[in-house]
Design an enzyme around this catalytic site. Structure first.
Site, PDB file in Angstrom:
ATOM      1  N   HIS A 124      -7.340   4.075   0.826  1.00  0.00           N
ATOM      2  CA  HIS A 124      -7.104   3.078  -0.224  1.00  0.00           C
ATOM      3  C   HIS A 124      -6.862   1.737   0.474  1.00  0.00           C
ATOM      4  CE1 HIS A 124      -4.687   1.041  -3.357  1.00  0.00           C
ATOM      5  NE2 HIS A 124      -5.167   1.920  -4.214  1.00  0.00           N
ATOM      6  N   ASP A 201      -0.070   8.497   3.911  1.00  0.00           N
ATOM      7  CA  ASP A 201      -0.022   7.893   2.587  1.00  0.00           C
ATOM      8  C   ASP A 201      -0.061   9.047   1.579  1.00  0.00           C
ATOM      9  OD1 ASP A 201      -0.577   6.814   0.152  1.00  0.00           O
ATOM     10  OD2 ASP A 201      -2.340   5.673   0.779  1.00  0.00           O
ATOM     11  N   GLN A 204      -1.225  10.251  -3.459  1.00  0.00           N
ATOM     12  CA  GLN A 204      -1.955  11.150  -4.359  1.00  0.00           C
ATOM     13  C   GLN A 204      -1.597  12.614  -4.149  1.00  0.00           C
ATOM     14  OE1 GLN A 204      -3.744  10.188  -6.880  1.00  0.00           O
ATOM     15  NE2 GLN A 204      -3.844   8.008  -6.394  1.00  0.00           N
ATOM     16  N   LYS A 227       3.171   7.355  -9.859  1.00  0.00           N
ATOM     17  CA  LYS A 227       2.104   8.371  -9.829  1.00  0.00           C
ATOM     18  C   LYS A 227       2.712   9.773  -9.816  1.00  0.00           C
ATOM     19  CE  LYS A 227      -0.990   5.415  -7.173  1.00  0.00           C
ATOM     20  NZ  LYS A 227      -2.091   4.963  -8.022  1.00  0.00           N
ATOM     21  N   CYS A 364     -10.194   0.899  -5.434  1.00  0.00           N
ATOM     22  CA  CYS A 364      -9.521   0.292  -4.266  1.00  0.00           C
ATOM     23  C   CYS A 364      -9.952   0.978  -2.980  1.00  0.00           C
ATOM     24  CB  CYS A 364      -8.002   0.327  -4.410  1.00  0.00           C
ATOM     25  SG  CYS A 364      -7.400  -0.696  -5.731  1.00  0.00           S
TER      26      CYS A 364
HETATM   27  N1  PLP Z   1      -2.601   4.883  -1.560  1.00  0.00           N
HETATM   28  C1  PLP Z   1      -3.330   5.618  -2.395  1.00  0.00           C
HETATM   29  C2  PLP Z   1      -4.092   6.788  -1.878  1.00  0.00           C
HETATM   30  C3  PLP Z   1      -3.395   5.286  -3.743  1.00  0.00           C
HETATM   31  O1  PLP Z   1      -4.122   6.015  -4.583  1.00  0.00           O
HETATM   32  C4  PLP Z   1      -2.684   4.145  -4.212  1.00  0.00           C
HETATM   33  C5  PLP Z   1      -2.785   3.731  -5.603  1.00  0.00           C
HETATM   34  O2  PLP Z   1      -3.752   3.999  -6.274  1.00  0.00           O
HETATM   35  C6  PLP Z   1      -1.923   3.434  -3.291  1.00  0.00           C
HETATM   36  C7  PLP Z   1      -1.899   3.827  -1.973  1.00  0.00           C
HETATM   37  C8  PLP Z   1      -1.105   2.253  -3.719  1.00  0.00           C
HETATM   38  O3  PLP Z   1      -0.127   2.666  -4.602  1.00  0.00           O
HETATM   39  P1  PLP Z   1       0.778   1.611  -5.389  1.00  0.00           P
HETATM   40  O4  PLP Z   1      -0.170   0.686  -6.063  1.00  0.00           O
HETATM   41  O5  PLP Z   1       1.547   2.449  -6.343  1.00  0.00           O
HETATM   42  O6  PLP Z   1       1.631   0.956  -4.377  1.00  0.00           O
END
Ligand code: PLP
Length: 406
Positions: A124, A201, A204, A227, A364
């Site tokens: 992401h 990270d 998900q 999430k 993203c």
């Molecule tokens: N990393 C992953 C894999 C994500 O799917 C997302 C959000 O879609 C993020 C990071 C960023 O999350 P946030 O916007 O809640 O900080």
């Protein structure tokens, strides 16, 4: 009551009872954000109607109660991540802030020209851009592990890219765009054997299965509350306490200091070290409630979601001209797809007319889309409160959309 009482679970989520465009809501955009159970919504209301006070500061009862609830939420986070100790759990705004914190605080202090940060193609943007920026500032270099056509990290390439220059490896536990579950423990072991630190990270993964940070063996783990059935504006960065304590803080103010003097100021250890100012108290408390809600049902919820994934994959594959993007052996219930002759946004709009919420676009993950030669995909992402009936609604609506677009 069956082992996984889907009817009862759906009743816990008030929003699932609403209709959209005259149809029952079919919410399949859980990878973007999940819905909230009543216990979470009530926890927010309860905090403001019964407990509201600042934490860590007051000697009065309300402040004591708010502090106890805030720290109890931290303990819930630790339990959720399989940790014995809560000290490494820092409340942040979300995964984005958690990753930026590590890039800024650890990266700025430890990276130099010639060092490498190893990522993967399926990250992401939140796990790409902070590293790019810190690399530019320090002279380090970002290296990218390719993915296979099935959407899995190419482990042979990954091993080949690790070297004594690799100082940090950052990768998603689960791909938001494809649903791929990465072999996170193995990748961590390989990276650490090469002498690198590992940031996972977990944005998900946290919503889909039990996360066991000690078993993963990583050095940092970040996820977002929204999430994971909690509120927006709150998330968690876990780091090894000894690493956190050695990192310079990046925001300064109340609560994070040990002693302030115009001659010089000293800072506290983690977690306060990285929680300058008044935190999102209600958000943290409600996140703790969300995690306590999820923990007892995690195993059954995962099994249910895997049934949804299997059913949805089978039904979508039967639709003429539909291609699933990313068919990893191990996936969470996320399906990215395209239909010949239809732009993902058209698919999303046609589904919306049937009350079905999906996400369309690059998710993203522009570099991943580029890898597949796509501008974007349509993505249906499931949570444990989704049903097989909703899988049918999705497939029927897609069949209708395909005919309209043809
Ligand atoms: N990393 C992953 C894999 C994500 O799917 C997302 C959000 O879609 C993020 C990071 C960023 O999350 P946030 O916007 O809640 O900080």
């Amino acid at each position: 009551m069956s082992a996984f009482d889907i009817t009862g679970i759906r009743q816990d989520f008030p929003i699932l009872g609403r209709s959209v465009r005259g149809r029952p809501l079919t919410y399949l955009d859980n990878a973007a954000t999940s819905q909230k159970p009543s216990v979470v919504i009530k926890a927010l209301e309860r905090y403001y109607s019964e407990q509201n006070a600042n934490v860590h500061r007051g000697v009065h009862l309300l402040s004591e109660e708010a502090t106890t609830a805030y720290e109890a939420a931290r303990a819930s986070v630790a339990k959720f991540l399989g940790l014995k100790e809560a000290r490494g759990c820092i409340f942040v705004r979300g995964a984005t802030e958690g990753i930026n914190l590590v890039a800024e605080c650890w990266g700025r202090a430890n990276l130099k020209a010639g060092d490498e940060i190893l990522l993967t193609q399926l990250e992401h943007h939140a796990n790409i851009v902070p590293w790019q920026v810190i690399a530019e500032r320090t002279g380090a270099k970002v290296i990218v592990t390719p993915v296979t056509p099935r959407g899995e990290v190419d482990l042979v390439a990954f091993k080949g890219l690790l070297s004594a220059r690799t100082k940090l490896v950052a990768f998603a536990h689960v791909s938001n765009a494809l649903g791929t579950v990465n072999p996170a423990a193995e990748m961590t072991r390989l990276a650490q054997a090469a002498g690198a630190l590992v940031l996972i990270d977990g944005c998900q993964s946290a919503a889909h299965f039990k996360v066991d940070v000690p078993a993963l063996g990583c050095d940092f783990y970040a996820f977002s509350g929204h999430k994971t059935f909690g509120p927006t504006g709150i998330g968690v960065l876990w780091g090894r306490p000894e690493l956190l304590d050695a990192m310079p803080p990046y925001q300064f103010g109340g609560d994070m200091i040990r002693k302030v003097d115009f001659a010089g100021t000293t800072f506290r250890e983690a977690p306060e070290r990285f929680e300058a100012g008044t935190p999102d108290i209600s958000g943290a408390i409600a996140l703790g409630v969300a995690l306590e809600y999820v923990m007892p049902i995690q195993t059954a919820a995962h099994a249910h979601e895997q049934r949804l994934l299997a059913a949805a994959t089978e039904r979508l594959k039967a639709i003429k001209g539909l291609t699933i993007v990313g068919e990893a052996t191990e996936k969470v219930a996320v399906i990215s797809f395209n239909i010949v002759g239809g732009h993902p946004h058209d698919i999303g709009t046609l589904l919306d007319a049937d009350g079905i919420a999906i996400r369309t676009g690059h998710h993203c993950c522009m570099p991943l889309m580029k890898h597949y030669g796509l501008s974007g995909t349509a993505r249906a992402s499931f949570a444990f409160y989704n049903t097989l009936e909703e899988v049918d609604r999705l497939a029927d609506s897609l069949e209708k959309a395909r005919k309209m677009m043809a």
